[in-house]
Scaffold this motif. Structure first.
Motif, PDB file in Angstrom:
ATOM      1  N   ARG A 108       4.055  13.228 -46.369  1.00  9.89           N
ATOM      2  CA  ARG A 108       3.468  14.454 -45.816  1.00  9.89           C
ATOM      3  C   ARG A 108       4.370  15.044 -44.721  1.00  9.89           C
ATOM      4  O   ARG A 108       4.579  16.257 -44.681  1.00  9.89           O
ATOM      5  CB  ARG A 108       2.074  14.175 -45.268  1.00  9.89           C
ATOM      6  N   ASP A 109       4.921  14.197 -43.863  1.00  9.68           N
ATOM      7  CA  ASP A 109       5.841  14.680 -42.821  1.00  9.68           C
ATOM      8  C   ASP A 109       7.052  15.368 -43.444  1.00  9.68           C
ATOM      9  O   ASP A 109       7.478  16.424 -42.985  1.00  9.68           O
ATOM     10  CB  ASP A 109       6.309  13.534 -41.925  1.00  9.68           C
ATOM     11  N   TRP A 110       7.608  14.758 -44.491  1.00 10.15           N
ATOM     12  CA  TRP A 110       8.751  15.364 -45.182  1.00 10.15           C
ATOM     13  C   TRP A 110       8.362  16.745 -45.709  1.00 10.15           C
ATOM     14  O   TRP A 110       9.089  17.717 -45.513  1.00 10.15           O
ATOM     15  CB  TRP A 110       9.211  14.461 -46.331  1.00 10.15           C
ATOM     16  N   ALA A 111       7.205  16.826 -46.352  1.00  4.57           N
ATOM     17  CA  ALA A 111       6.774  18.108 -46.916  1.00  4.57           C
ATOM     18  C   ALA A 111       6.540  19.132 -45.807  1.00  4.57           C
ATOM     19  O   ALA A 111       6.920  20.299 -45.942  1.00  4.57           O
ATOM     20  CB  ALA A 111       5.506  17.918 -47.756  1.00  4.57           C
ATOM     21  N   GLU A 112       5.928  18.730 -44.707  1.00  2.00           N
ATOM     22  CA  GLU A 112       5.669  19.662 -43.614  1.00  2.00           C
ATOM     23  C   GLU A 112       6.952  20.131 -42.944  1.00  2.00           C
ATOM     24  O   GLU A 112       7.043  21.255 -42.474  1.00  2.00           O
ATOM     25  CB  GLU A 112       4.729  19.030 -42.586  1.00  2.00           C
ATOM     26  N   GLN A 113       7.948  19.267 -42.885  1.00  2.00           N
ATOM     27  CA  GLN A 113       9.203  19.629 -42.242  1.00  2.00           C
ATOM     28  C   GLN A 113      10.143  20.382 -43.175  1.00  2.00           C
ATOM     29  O   GLN A 113      11.098  20.992 -42.718  1.00  2.00           O
ATOM     30  CB  GLN A 113       9.887  18.366 -41.700  1.00  2.00           C
ATOM     31  N   HIS A 114       9.885  20.313 -44.464  1.00  3.94           N
ATOM     32  CA  HIS A 114      10.691  21.009 -45.460  1.00  3.94           C
ATOM     33  C   HIS A 114      10.130  22.427 -45.536  1.00  3.94           C
ATOM     34  O   HIS A 114       9.060  22.651 -46.087  1.00  3.94           O
ATOM     35  CB  HIS A 114      10.556  20.289 -46.808  1.00  3.94           C
ATOM     36  N   THR A 115      10.829  23.385 -44.992  1.00  4.38           N
ATOM     37  CA  THR A 115      10.249  24.705 -44.719  1.00  4.38           C
ATOM     38  C   THR A 115       9.723  25.438 -45.940  1.00  4.38           C
ATOM     39  O   THR A 115       8.868  26.298 -45.813  1.00  4.38           O
ATOM     40  CB  THR A 115      11.268  25.605 -44.000  1.00  4.38           C
ATOM     41  N   ARG A 116      10.205  25.135 -47.126  1.00  2.00           N
ATOM     42  CA  ARG A 116       9.724  25.870 -48.306  1.00  2.00           C
ATOM     43  C   ARG A 116       8.416  25.327 -48.857  1.00  2.00           C
ATOM     44  O   ARG A 116       7.740  25.993 -49.615  1.00  2.00           O
ATOM     45  CB  ARG A 116      10.769  25.839 -49.423  1.00  2.00           C
ATOM     46  N   ILE A 117       8.060  24.084 -48.556  1.00  3.26           N
ATOM     47  CA  ILE A 117       6.888  23.458 -49.172  1.00  3.26           C
ATOM     48  C   ILE A 117       5.622  23.879 -48.432  1.00  3.26           C
ATOM     49  O   ILE A 117       5.514  23.735 -47.229  1.00  3.26           O
ATOM     50  CB  ILE A 117       7.016  21.925 -49.177  1.00  3.26           C
ATOM     51  N   ARG A 118       4.676  24.405 -49.191  1.00  8.65           N
ATOM     52  CA  ARG A 118       3.371  24.757 -48.616  1.00  8.65           C
ATOM     53  C   ARG A 118       2.224  23.958 -49.216  1.00  8.65           C
ATOM     54  O   ARG A 118       1.137  23.936 -48.647  1.00  8.65           O
ATOM     55  CB  ARG A 118       3.093  26.251 -48.807  1.00  8.65           C
ATOM     56  N   VAL A 119       2.455  23.342 -50.386  1.00  8.01           N
ATOM     57  CA  VAL A 119       1.401  22.556 -51.021  1.00  8.01           C
ATOM     58  C   VAL A 119       2.011  21.234 -51.494  1.00  8.01           C
ATOM     59  O   VAL A 119       3.057  21.230 -52.140  1.00  8.01           O
ATOM     60  CB  VAL A 119       0.776  23.300 -52.229  1.00  8.01           C
ATOM     61  N   LEU A 120       1.352  20.129 -51.160  1.00  5.77           N
ATOM     62  CA  LEU A 120       1.708  18.811 -51.665  1.00  5.77           C
ATOM     63  C   LEU A 120       0.570  18.388 -52.575  1.00  5.77           C
ATOM     64  O   LEU A 120      -0.582  18.363 -52.151  1.00  5.77           O
ATOM     65  CB  LEU A 120       1.873  17.825 -50.506  1.00  5.77           C
ATOM     66  N   GLU A 121       0.887  18.086 -53.843  1.00  3.49           N
ATOM     67  CA  GLU A 121      -0.165  17.728 -54.791  1.00  3.49           C
ATOM     68  C   GLU A 121       0.187  16.428 -55.505  1.00  3.49           C
ATOM     69  O   GLU A 121       1.340  16.008 -55.517  1.00  3.49           O
ATOM     70  CB  GLU A 121      -0.390  18.849 -55.803  1.00  3.49           C
ATOM     71  N   TRP A 122      -0.829  15.787 -56.071  1.00  2.27           N
ATOM     72  CA  TRP A 122      -0.631  14.554 -56.817  1.00  2.27           C
ATOM     73  C   TRP A 122      -1.898  14.229 -57.565  1.00  2.27           C
ATOM     74  O   TRP A 122      -2.936  14.853 -57.364  1.00  2.27           O
ATOM     75  CB  TRP A 122      -0.223  13.399 -55.904  1.00  2.27           C
ATOM     76  N   GLN A 123      -1.804  13.270 -58.483  1.00  5.16           N
ATOM     77  CA  GLN A 123      -2.965  12.755 -59.181  1.00  5.16           C
ATOM     78  C   GLN A 123      -3.176  11.314 -58.755  1.00  5.16           C
ATOM     79  O   GLN A 123      -2.233  10.613 -58.405  1.00  5.16           O
ATOM     80  CB  GLN A 123      -2.770  12.807 -60.701  1.00  5.16           C
ATOM     81  N   SER A 124      -4.413  10.893 -58.806  1.00  7.00           N
ATOM     82  CA  SER A 124      -4.763   9.539 -58.406  1.00  7.00           C
ATOM     83  C   SER A 124      -5.745   8.954 -59.402  1.00  7.00           C
ATOM     84  O   SER A 124      -6.609   9.658 -59.925  1.00  7.00           O
ATOM     85  CB  SER A 124      -5.406   9.578 -57.019  1.00  7.00           C
ATOM     86  N   LEU A 125      -5.614   7.659 -59.640  1.00  5.39           N
ATOM     87  CA  LEU A 125      -6.633   6.957 -60.408  1.00  5.39           C
ATOM     88  C   LEU A 125      -7.843   6.741 -59.510  1.00  5.39           C
ATOM     89  O   LEU A 125      -7.733   6.722 -58.282  1.00  5.39           O
ATOM     90  CB  LEU A 125      -6.110   5.610 -60.897  1.00  5.39           C
ATOM     91  N   ASP A 126      -9.005   6.537 -60.135  1.00  4.16           N
ATOM     92  CA  ASP A 126     -10.227   6.367 -59.349  1.00  4.16           C
ATOM     93  C   ASP A 126     -10.169   5.157 -58.423  1.00  4.16           C
ATOM     94  O   ASP A 126     -10.826   5.136 -57.398  1.00  4.16           O
ATOM     95  CB  ASP A 126     -11.458   6.300 -60.252  1.00  4.16           C
ATOM     96  N   VAL A 127      -9.346   4.159 -58.738  1.00  2.00           N
ATOM     97  CA  VAL A 127      -9.274   2.975 -57.877  1.00  2.00           C
ATOM     98  C   VAL A 127      -8.710   3.303 -56.502  1.00  2.00           C
ATOM     99  O   VAL A 127      -8.900   2.537 -55.559  1.00  2.00           O
ATOM    100  CB  VAL A 127      -8.447   1.838 -58.525  1.00  2.00           C
ATOM    101  N   ALA A 128      -8.028   4.443 -56.362  1.00  2.00           N
ATOM    102  CA  ALA A 128      -7.439   4.813 -55.069  1.00  2.00           C
ATOM    103  C   ALA A 128      -8.258   5.853 -54.320  1.00  2.00           C
ATOM    104  O   ALA A 128      -7.879   6.260 -53.225  1.00  2.00           O
ATOM    105  CB  ALA A 128      -6.021   5.337 -55.282  1.00  2.00           C
TER     106      ALA A 128
END
Length: 160
Positions: A108-128
């Motif tokens: 998340r820090d990398w994404a926030e500091q990377h000036t072009r990124i505004r959305v970080l997305e991913w998929q998760s299994l229900d166990v997480a």
């Protein structure tokens, strides 16, 4: 399993070999996916790629977890991009010690500091899902999946 404080750092090409057993263990919990296999085969090159961020968690000098994300770059109609977290995994013996939280924080820090990124997305299994709920995140259930999967995203602050 390594003891001591959890240290998270950016992965290096030398970490690729140490990550292989973790990738294999993570793979055992996943169904076959050729795209994921190809991604993991290219891991050594991707740790140096500017559009990728791969971080590892160490305990006692031993790699016990990793997270990997990719900046997809801006679409033609916008000047900002979406990043996707491909993996976040911690060895079962190292869970419950803050490694997962630290790995997610590093991505998340990398994404926030990377000036072009505004959305970080991913998929998760229900166990997480409990892990992500403890971080204050809730996902949207994907109905078309044979296993319980959730789509999650974090909207990051704009820097304009």
């Amino acid at each position: 399993m390594g003891e001591g404080a959890i240290v998270v750092r950016r992965a290096t090409a030398a970490d690729a070999r140490a990550l292989l057993p973790l990738l294999a263990a993570h793979r055992g919990a996943d169904e076959p996916d050729e795209k994921v296999d190809r991604y993991r085969e290219r891991l050594e090159a991707l740790v140096e790629h500017p559009a990728h961020r791969i971080v590892v968690a160490e305990a006692g000098g031993e790699v016990v977890g990793y997270a990997a994300a990719q900046d997809y770059g801006p679409a033609p109609h916008r000047d900002w991009s979406i990043a996707r977290m491909h993996d976040l995994w911690v060895s079962p013996a190292a869970r419950g010690r803050g490694a997962g939280t630290a790995l997610f924080g590093a991505i998340r820090d990398w994404a926030e500091q990377h000036t072009r990124i505004r959305v970080l997305e991913w998929q998760s299994l229900d166990v997480a899902t409990d892990f992500y709920r403890r971080l204050g995140l809730a996902g949207e259930h994907l109905d078309d999946e044979p296993r319980e999967r959730y789509e999650l995203s974090v909207h990051l602050p704009s820097r304009t």
